[in-house]
Scaffold this motif. Structure first.
Motif, PDB file in Angstrom:
ATOM      1  N   ASN A   1      19.674  12.140 -11.908  1.00 19.36           N
ATOM      2  CA  ASN A   1      18.509  11.296 -11.804  1.00 19.36           C
ATOM      3  C   ASN A   1      17.645  11.468 -10.617  1.00 19.36           C
ATOM      4  O   ASN A   1      16.390  11.417 -10.843  1.00 19.36           O
ATOM      5  N   ASN A   2      17.934  12.289  -9.719  1.00 21.54           N
ATOM      6  CA  ASN A   2      17.018  12.398  -8.476  1.00 21.54           C
ATOM      7  C   ASN A   2      16.251  11.536  -7.794  1.00 21.54           C
ATOM      8  O   ASN A   2      14.883  11.775  -7.539  1.00 21.54           O
ATOM      9  N   PHE A   3      16.851  10.358  -7.693  1.00 21.52           N
ATOM     10  CA  PHE A   3      16.109   9.053  -7.155  1.00 21.52           C
ATOM     11  C   PHE A   3      15.887   9.403  -5.692  1.00 21.52           C
ATOM     12  O   PHE A   3      16.617  10.250  -4.847  1.00 21.52           O
TER      13      PHE A   3
ATOM     14  N   ARG B   1       3.350   8.811  -8.185  1.00 28.22           N
ATOM     15  CA  ARG B   1       3.013   8.420  -9.694  1.00 28.22           C
ATOM     16  C   ARG B   1       3.883   7.274  -9.995  1.00 28.22           C
ATOM     17  O   ARG B   1       5.299   7.164 -10.105  1.00 28.22           O
ATOM     18  N   ILE B   2       3.337   6.010 -10.202  1.00 33.59           N
ATOM     19  CA  ILE B   2       4.176   4.758 -10.734  1.00 33.59           C
ATOM     20  C   ILE B   2       4.173   4.491 -12.056  1.00 33.59           C
ATOM     21  O   ILE B   2       3.124   4.245 -12.538  1.00 33.59           O
ATOM     22  N   SER B   3       5.309   4.565 -12.517  1.00 33.40           N
ATOM     23  CA  SER B   3       5.369   4.472 -14.163  1.00 33.40           C
ATOM     24  C   SER B   3       6.283   3.630 -14.625  1.00 33.40           C
ATOM     25  O   SER B   3       6.468   3.625 -15.848  1.00 33.40           O
ATOM     26  N   LYS B   4       7.241   3.170 -13.801  1.00 35.45           N
ATOM     27  CA  LYS B   4       8.469   2.649 -14.227  1.00 35.45           C
ATOM     28  C   LYS B   4       9.088   1.640 -13.031  1.00 35.45           C
ATOM     29  O   LYS B   4       8.500   1.786 -11.998  1.00 35.45           O
ATOM     30  N   SER B   5       9.802   0.880 -13.294  1.00 31.35           N
ATOM     31  CA  SER B   5      10.598  -0.098 -12.374  1.00 31.35           C
ATOM     32  C   SER B   5      11.958  -0.428 -12.658  1.00 31.35           C
ATOM     33  O   SER B   5      12.490  -0.150 -13.804  1.00 31.35           O
ATOM     34  N   LEU B   6      12.820  -0.380 -11.684  1.00 27.62           N
ATOM     35  CA  LEU B   6      14.124  -0.511 -11.823  1.00 27.62           C
ATOM     36  C   LEU B   6      14.785  -1.970 -11.724  1.00 27.62           C
ATOM     37  O   LEU B   6      14.052  -2.816 -11.039  1.00 27.62           O
ATOM     38  N   TYR B   7      15.655  -2.467 -12.581  1.00 28.11           N
ATOM     39  CA  TYR B   7      16.139  -3.804 -12.326  1.00 28.11           C
ATOM     40  C   TYR B   7      17.620  -3.687 -12.724  1.00 28.11           C
ATOM     41  O   TYR B   7      18.059  -2.668 -13.578  1.00 28.11           O
ATOM     42  N   GLN B   8      18.171  -4.836 -12.576  1.00 32.66           N
ATOM     43  CA  GLN B   8      19.852  -4.797 -12.762  1.00 32.66           C
ATOM     44  C   GLN B   8      20.265  -6.331 -13.020  1.00 32.66           C
ATOM     45  O   GLN B   8      19.947  -7.172 -12.093  1.00 32.66           O
TER      46      GLN B   8
ATOM     47  N   LEU C   1       8.651  11.709   3.611  1.00 28.52           N
ATOM     48  CA  LEU C   1       9.173  11.854   2.431  1.00 28.52           C
ATOM     49  C   LEU C   1       9.833  13.514   2.388  1.00 28.52           C
ATOM     50  O   LEU C   1      11.152  13.657   1.723  1.00 28.52           O
ATOM     51  N   MET C   2       9.156  14.445   3.176  1.00 29.63           N
ATOM     52  CA  MET C   2       9.804  15.855   3.156  1.00 29.63           C
ATOM     53  C   MET C   2      11.193  15.688   3.952  1.00 29.63           C
ATOM     54  O   MET C   2      12.190  16.333   3.495  1.00 29.63           O
ATOM     55  N   GLN C   3      11.387  15.084   5.161  1.00 28.54           N
ATOM     56  CA  GLN C   3      12.245  14.674   5.662  1.00 28.54           C
ATOM     57  C   GLN C   3      13.543  14.289   4.837  1.00 28.54           C
ATOM     58  O   GLN C   3      14.752  14.542   4.996  1.00 28.54           O
ATOM     59  N   LEU C   4      13.336  13.013   4.213  1.00 25.09           N
ATOM     60  CA  LEU C   4      14.231  12.491   3.188  1.00 25.09           C
ATOM     61  C   LEU C   4      14.633  13.188   2.216  1.00 25.09           C
ATOM     62  O   LEU C   4      15.980  13.367   1.831  1.00 25.09           O
ATOM     63  N   GLN C   5      13.866  14.078   1.667  1.00 26.56           N
ATOM     64  CA  GLN C   5      14.283  15.278   0.685  1.00 26.56           C
ATOM     65  C   GLN C   5      15.173  16.220   1.198  1.00 26.56           C
ATOM     66  O   GLN C   5      16.001  16.594   0.698  1.00 26.56           O
TER      67      GLN C   5
ATOM     68  N   TRP D   1      12.262  12.105  -7.628  1.00 22.12           N
ATOM     69  CA  TRP D   1      11.401  13.167  -6.812  1.00 22.12           C
ATOM     70  C   TRP D   1      10.083  13.575  -7.688  1.00 22.12           C
ATOM     71  O   TRP D   1       9.273  14.179  -7.006  1.00 22.12           O
ATOM     72  N   SER D   2      10.308  13.659  -9.370  1.00 28.66           N
ATOM     73  CA  SER D   2       9.332  14.133  -9.833  1.00 28.66           C
ATOM     74  C   SER D   2       8.070  13.368  -9.923  1.00 28.66           C
ATOM     75  O   SER D   2       6.965  13.680 -10.380  1.00 28.66           O
ATOM     76  N   ASP D   3       8.241  11.945  -9.470  1.00 29.46           N
ATOM     77  CA  ASP D   3       6.989  11.214  -9.053  1.00 29.46           C
ATOM     78  C   ASP D   3       6.217  11.251  -7.905  1.00 29.46           C
ATOM     79  O   ASP D   3       5.287  10.778  -7.782  1.00 29.46           O
ATOM     80  N   VAL D   4       6.684  12.254  -7.013  1.00 27.49           N
ATOM     81  CA  VAL D   4       6.000  12.553  -5.857  1.00 27.49           C
ATOM     82  C   VAL D   4       5.202  13.577  -5.809  1.00 27.49           C
ATOM     83  O   VAL D   4       5.955  15.035  -6.138  1.00 27.49           O
ATOM     84  N   ASP D   5       4.051  13.598  -5.309  1.00 31.11           N
ATOM     85  CA  ASP D   5       3.208  14.989  -5.343  1.00 31.11           C
ATOM     86  C   ASP D   5       3.086  15.140  -3.851  1.00 31.11           C
ATOM     87  O   ASP D   5       2.088  14.354  -3.413  1.00 31.11           O
ATOM     88  N   LEU D   6       3.653  15.956  -3.070  1.00 32.98           N
ATOM     89  CA  LEU D   6       3.439  16.046  -1.789  1.00 32.98           C
ATOM     90  C   LEU D   6       2.252  16.771  -1.413  1.00 32.98           C
ATOM     91  O   LEU D   6       1.672  16.782  -0.462  1.00 32.98           O
ATOM     92  N   ASP D   7       1.790  17.773  -2.091  1.00 28.24           N
ATOM     93  CA  ASP D   7       0.504  18.673  -2.066  1.00 28.24           C
ATOM     94  C   ASP D   7      -0.571  17.687  -1.977  1.00 28.24           C
ATOM     95  O   ASP D   7      -1.652  18.015  -1.137  1.00 28.24           O
ATOM     96  N   ASN D   8      -0.505  16.622  -3.070  1.00 25.11           N
ATOM     97  CA  ASN D   8      -1.666  15.648  -3.159  1.00 25.11           C
ATOM     98  C   ASN D   8      -1.453  14.575  -2.537  1.00 25.11           C
ATOM     99  O   ASN D   8      -2.341  13.381  -2.527  1.00 25.11           O
ATOM    100  N   THR D   9      -0.273  14.340  -1.663  1.00 26.54           N
ATOM    101  CA  THR D   9      -0.106  13.216  -0.938  1.00 26.54           C
ATOM    102  C   THR D   9      -0.354  11.677  -1.930  1.00 26.54           C
ATOM    103  O   THR D   9      -0.901  10.806  -1.590  1.00 26.54           O
TER     104      THR D   9
END
Length: 166
Positions: free
Chosen positions: A144-146, A85-92, A121-125, A74-82
């Motif tokens: 983690n707040n994913f 931020r993409i800075s990482k990737s998940l892998y397993q 996204l607001m609905q998901l949150q 959620w820290s990667d989401v900026d709802l005010d500016n729609t």
């Protein structure tokens, strides 16, 4: 090559003189949905769980890779500016816990998202807040707040979007 440069071995067994790499023939083909197919898919998506609707719409709107989407917090989401931020990737890896790494390009980017995605996204949150309240201490997503999680709040496996989409 490294062992040869460090003079640990007398010759480079991977040099072009000693091995021949196979040549790639043919062209790479990418399937792209038609407008009709995309429309049918989006209609079918309406009956799915909210997080999967959001995930697929974000994939379409942003072109992000599945690991980039599943690593979103959620820290990667900026709802005010729609934007996202993409800075990482998940892998397993098989048999291991999911891990986060830098993106393929190793560069952070800000991606604008359509207003309707911000609303989703607001609905998901809000949906996650309700789940967190209901589950209390059983909710694993406190640290983690994913955005995209399993039912208990822990991070979604990066293959889940592919399996869902199939």
């Amino acid at each position: 090559s490294c062992a040869y440069r460090l003079e640990l071995i007398a010759s480079n067994p991977t040099s072009e003189k000693k091995i021949r790499l196979p040549t790639i023939t043919g062209t790479q083909h990418t399937d792209i949905m038609s407008k009709e197919q995309l429309s049918k898919m989006l209609i079918a998506l309406d009956v799915e769980a909210l997080q999967f609707r959001v995930l697929i719409h974000l994939a379409i709107a942003t072109g992000c890779r599945r690991g980039e989407l599943t690593s979103l917090q959620w820290s990667d989401v900026d709802l005010d500016n729609t934007s996202l931020r993409i800075s990482k990737s998940l892998y397993q890896l098989s048999g291991e816990q999911a891990k986060i790494k830098t993106t393929k390009t190793k560069k952070e980017r800000i991606i604008a998202i359509p207003d309707y995605c911000s609303e989703m996204l607001m609905q998901l949150q809000e949906e996650q807040r309700r789940k967190r309240l209901i589950q209390g201490t059983a909710w694993n997503g406190l640290d983690n707040n994913f955005l995209f999680t399993k039912a208990n709040g822990s991070v979604m496996h990066p293959n889940t979007p592919t399996e869902f989409f199939s």
